[in-house]
Motif scaffolding. Structure first.
Motif, PDB file in Angstrom:
ATOM      1  N   GLY A 137     -10.174  -6.212  21.156  1.00  0.00           N
ATOM      2  CA  GLY A 137      -8.742  -6.434  21.011  1.00  0.00           C
ATOM      3  C   GLY A 137      -8.342  -6.585  19.557  1.00  0.00           C
ATOM      4  N   GLY A 138      -7.077  -6.715  19.355  1.00  0.00           N
ATOM      5  CA  GLY A 138      -6.561  -6.952  18.009  1.00  0.00           C
ATOM      6  C   GLY A 138      -6.052  -5.680  17.356  1.00  0.00           C
ATOM      7  N   ARG A 139      -5.531  -5.879  16.187  1.00  0.00           N
ATOM      8  CA  ARG A 139      -4.968  -4.775  15.434  1.00  0.00           C
ATOM      9  C   ARG A 139      -6.089  -3.949  14.801  1.00  0.00           C
ATOM     10  N   PRO A 140      -5.931  -2.637  14.727  1.00  0.00           N
ATOM     11  CA  PRO A 140      -6.963  -1.815  14.079  1.00  0.00           C
ATOM     12  C   PRO A 140      -7.075  -2.158  12.598  1.00  0.00           C
ATOM     13  N   VAL A 141      -8.281  -2.022  12.070  1.00  0.00           N
ATOM     14  CA  VAL A 141      -8.480  -2.317  10.649  1.00  0.00           C
ATOM     15  C   VAL A 141      -7.716  -1.303   9.810  1.00  0.00           C
ATOM     16  N   ALA A 142      -7.150  -1.781   8.713  1.00  0.00           N
ATOM     17  CA  ALA A 142      -6.319  -0.923   7.868  1.00  0.00           C
ATOM     18  C   ALA A 142      -7.166  -0.041   6.960  1.00  0.00           C
ATOM     19  N   LEU A 143      -8.336  -0.547   6.572  1.00  0.00           N
ATOM     20  CA  LEU A 143      -9.192   0.193   5.647  1.00  0.00           C
ATOM     21  C   LEU A 143     -10.586   0.358   6.243  1.00  0.00           C
ATOM     22  N   SER A 144     -11.095   1.560   6.166  1.00  0.00           N
ATOM     23  CA  SER A 144     -12.467   1.811   6.631  1.00  0.00           C
ATOM     24  C   SER A 144     -13.431   1.135   5.653  1.00  0.00           C
ATOM     25  N   PRO A 145     -14.705   1.007   6.031  1.00  0.00           N
ATOM     26  CA  PRO A 145     -15.680   0.422   5.102  1.00  0.00           C
ATOM     27  C   PRO A 145     -15.761   1.206   3.785  1.00  0.00           C
ATOM     28  N   GLU A 146     -15.640   2.525   3.878  1.00  0.00           N
ATOM     29  CA  GLU A 146     -15.683   3.349   2.659  1.00  0.00           C
ATOM     30  C   GLU A 146     -14.467   3.060   1.780  1.00  0.00           C
ATOM     31  N   ALA A 147     -13.289   2.954   2.404  1.00  0.00           N
ATOM     32  CA  ALA A 147     -12.066   2.679   1.649  1.00  0.00           C
ATOM     33  C   ALA A 147     -12.136   1.288   1.019  1.00  0.00           C
ATOM     34  N   ILE A 176      -5.143  -5.305   0.248  1.00  0.00           N
ATOM     35  CA  ILE A 176      -5.996  -4.984  -0.911  1.00  0.00           C
ATOM     36  C   ILE A 176      -6.700  -6.247  -1.405  1.00  0.00           C
ATOM     37  N   LEU A 177      -5.973  -7.350  -1.490  1.00  0.00           N
ATOM     38  CA  LEU A 177      -6.560  -8.615  -1.955  1.00  0.00           C
ATOM     39  C   LEU A 177      -7.662  -9.100  -1.012  1.00  0.00           C
ATOM     40  N   ARG A 178      -7.451  -8.910   0.300  1.00  0.00           N
ATOM     41  CA  ARG A 178      -8.504  -9.310   1.253  1.00  0.00           C
ATOM     42  C   ARG A 178      -9.727  -8.419   1.150  1.00  0.00           C
ATOM     43  N   ALA A 179      -9.541  -7.156   0.789  1.00  0.00           N
ATOM     44  CA  ALA A 179     -10.662  -6.210   0.705  1.00  0.00           C
ATOM     45  C   ALA A 179     -11.571  -6.588  -0.453  1.00  0.00           C
TER      46      ALA A 179
END
Length: 179
Positions: A137-147, A176-179
Motif C-alpha cells: 500500500g501507500g503512494r508510489p515512490v517518486a524516485l527510483s533507486p537510480e534516480a 530531493i532533500l529526503r533523497a
C-alpha cells in the motif's frame, strides 16, 4: 437550565420545526447552526458547550442534529457530562439525566466501540492478505533507486541547487532533500 440545539444542513432550510419542538419540551434557551453536520466547527454548539454548568441539560430533537456520527455523538455527550450536564434527544428518547438513559447511551457507545474495533481488524486482515499477494500500500515512490543515486551525486557535486534538481526530476524540493 435546558438548552436546545437545532441544526440544518443548508442556508435555505430553517430550524423552525426543531425550535418549536424544543420549546414545547421545555428548552429555555435555543442555539442553532446552519451548516453541514460533517463540519466539526459549529460556532453555536461550541458557544452552548462553553456555557454549560452542572445540572444543565442539552436537548435536541434527534441526535443526528447534534453529531455527524455515533463517535462524534459520544464525544460531545462526554463533553456535556464532563461539565456536569445531561443530554436529551427527543426522537430517540435518550436522557442521560436518568439511570436508564445513561444505560441506553452506554450501550450505544459499546456498540460503536465494537464496530470500530471490527473495522480496524478487517482492515489489518485485508492489508495482510494484500501483502501476501505482493501488493504494497501507500503512494508510489517518486524516485527510483537510480534516480536517488543521481540526486545524491548532483547534490554532492554542488553543481545545482535543490530547486534546480527538483525541476529536473519533476518532484518537490522535500523529495530531493529526503533523497
Amino acid at each position: 437550565m435546558i438548552f436546545g440545539y437545532a441544526r440544518v444542513s443548508t442556508a435555505d432550510q430553517t430550524t423552525n420545526a426543531q425550535n418549536d419542538a424544543l420549546q414545547a419540551a421545555g428548552a429555555e434557551r435555543l442555539f442553532q447552526d446552519s451548516l453541514s453536520g460533517a463540519t466539526r466547527a459549529r460556532p453555536q454548539l461550541e458557544t452552548l458547550l462553553a456555557q454549560l454548568r452542572p445540572g444543565d441539560v442539552v436537548m435536541v430533537t434527534k441526535y443526528d442534529r447534534l453529531a455527524r456520527s455515533l463517535r462524534d455523538l459520544i464525544d460531545i455527550v462526554e463533553q456535556i457530562g464532563a461539565a456536569g450536564a445531561g443530554f436529551r434527544s427527543l426522537a430517540e428518547d435518550i436522557d442521560t439525566t436518568t439511570p436508564a438513559g445513561r444505560l441506553v447511551f452506554h450501550v450505544f457507545g459499546s456498540i460503536a466501540e465494537f464496530e470500530r474495533a471490527r473495522i480496524a481488524e478487517r482492515t489489518r486482515e485485508g492489508l495482510a492478505a494484500a501483502r501476501k499477494r505482493g501488493r504494497v500500500g501507500g503512494r508510489p515512490v517518486a524516485l527510483s533507486p537510480e534516480a536517488r543515486a543521481e540526486v545524491r551525486r548532483m547534490r554532492e557535486s554542488g553543481s545545482q541547487t535543490v530547486a534546480e534538481i527538483a525541476r529536473i526530476f519533476k518532484v518537490s524540493r522535500s523529495t530531493i532533500l529526503r533523497a
